[in-house]
Design a protein around this motif. Structure first.
Motif, short mmCIF file in Angstrom:
data_model
loop_
_atom_site.label_atom_id
_atom_site.label_comp_id
_atom_site.label_asym_id
_atom_site.label_seq_id
_atom_site.Cartn_x
_atom_site.Cartn_y
_atom_site.Cartn_z
N ALA A 220 -4.10 -3.85 15.49
CA ALA A 220 -2.63 -3.85 15.31
C ALA A 220 -2.04 -3.29 15.38
CB ALA A 220 -2.21 -5.47 15.24
N VAL A 230 3.27 -7.34 12.67
CA VAL A 230 1.98 -7.99 12.21
C VAL A 230 1.71 -9.05 11.58
CG1 VAL A 230 -0.13 -7.07 11.15
CG2 VAL A 230 1.05 -5.10 12.23
N ARG A 233 2.97 -12.41 13.87
CA ARG A 233 2.49 -12.73 15.09
C ARG A 233 0.98 -12.53 15.57
NH1 ARG A 233 6.21 -11.59 19.41
NH2 ARG A 233 4.13 -12.34 20.61
N HIS A 234 0.24 -11.72 14.36
CA HIS A 234 -1.20 -11.63 14.40
C HIS A 234 -1.87 -12.24 13.33
CE1 HIS A 234 -1.11 -8.26 18.03
NE2 HIS A 234 0.25 -7.99 17.01
#
Length: 328
Positions: A220, A230, A233-234
């Motif tokens: 990412a 990052v 959301r990840h």
């Protein structure tokens, strides 16, 4: 699917056995505790031996201990929690339900505050690890987790009620008023949430650090995504898996901790009712409160286990055949 049903069945069986063990142990502990339940019924009024014996017989206290235990367990399994010795034979379940709303008024905000706050603070600490902000958050979390909630509650009363005079010392509303006033919620909710907030912060920090070290995070970042994207959301979805279990189990600790917190703040919930029942040897009410709390905690733990199994792909793959996943 059969494996999943077998897993749920074992979970229900173990929960039922745990419930029987908790009720059994507390029943015998309360029976051997000093005190006379008949005296709790009449209060401080002296009574003759004849009246005492009549009340003992009326409430079945003259029966052998094992007979009373078997009778009580049979009633519990049919939903009858017995009758209070000290409130004119009022049904125990009715008494508990009249106080349950007050306890939930503290427990639910404390649960939300500790869970959301723990997620946010833990994520910030993980993102700034090895820096002063991480050290401050982590050190404060360790300190707050080590402090007994009843002591912390008395400290809050001393500072914000006695010294500063900003908030009331206890109760739900001014004398003579009914309902719950928001300013009376602040200190007990903070007290109930603090220990769980500290614990969840530490768990979220560790989980987020592990998530940020995974290969998909490097991918990412290589795509040029911002650090905030990052992180939230990840890394966040992957780091939330341990928090599902922690959040579910923490509700049980919050409910159990309400006994001391309600005592400190004079909050008329199930916790204060439990204290009064113990002091007055009102065993049926004390047992009833433990049963209600035990059932609530067991249900929450079962739901937590089921949700975790559905959310975590590793566990889901163990119980759901791959062809079903493909078909879905």
């Amino acid at each position: 699917m059969k494996a999943w049903l077998w897993h749920v069945g074992k979970l229900l069986l173990s929960s039922f056995l745990l419930f029987l063990a908790v009720v059994t142990v507390l029943f015998f502990l309360l029976e051997i505790a000093p005190g006379d339940p008949v005296q709790a019924l009449v209060g401080d009024v002296p009574i003759s031996d004849a009246v005492h014996d009549q009340l003992v017989q009326a409430y079945g206290l003259d029966q052998p201990l094992l007979v009373r235990y078997a009778t009580y367990m049979g009633n519990v399994l049919t939903g009858n929690l017995g009758y209070s010795y000290a409130t004119n034979s009022q049904p125990v379940l009715e008494i508990i339900l009249s106080r349950a709303g007050n306890t939930l008024a503290l427990a639910i905000p404390a649960f939300i505050l500790s869970t959301v706050g723990g997620m946010v603070l833990g994520s910030i600490a993980a993102r700034t690890r090895s820096r002063w902000l991480d050290g401050g958050i982590s050190g404060t979390a360790v300190g707050l987790f080590s402090v007994p909630n009843f002591w912390f509650g008395m400290l809050l009363i001393l500072v914000f009620s006695i010294w500063l005079g900003w908030l009331p010392t206890g109760g739900m509303a001014p004398y003579g008023d009914t309902g719950i006033r928001p300013q009376y919620l602040v200190l007990p909710v903070i007290t109930m949430a603090t220990t769980e907030l500290a614990y969840k912060t530490r768990i979220m920090r560790s989980s987020m650090i592990e998530s940020l070290g995974q290969d998909f995070i490097d991918t990412a970042r290589s795509k040029g995504l911002s650090s905030n994207r990052v992180l939230w959301r990840h890394a966040m979805p992957n780091a939330l898996l341990p928090m599902i279990s922690v959040a579910g189990y923490s509700l049980g600790f919050i409910l159990a901790g309400s006994i001391l917190v309600e005592r400190v703040f004079g909050w008329p919930g199930m916790g204060l009712l439990f204290f009064d029942a113990i002091e007055r040897k009102n065993n049926m009410v004390a047992l009833g409160i433990v049963i209600v709390l035990t059932i609530t905690i067991i249900i929450v733990n079962i739901l937590t286990d089921v949700v975790y199994g559905l959310v975590d792909p590793r566990l889901r793959a163990r119980f759901i055949p791959r062809r079903q996943e493909v078909a879905a």
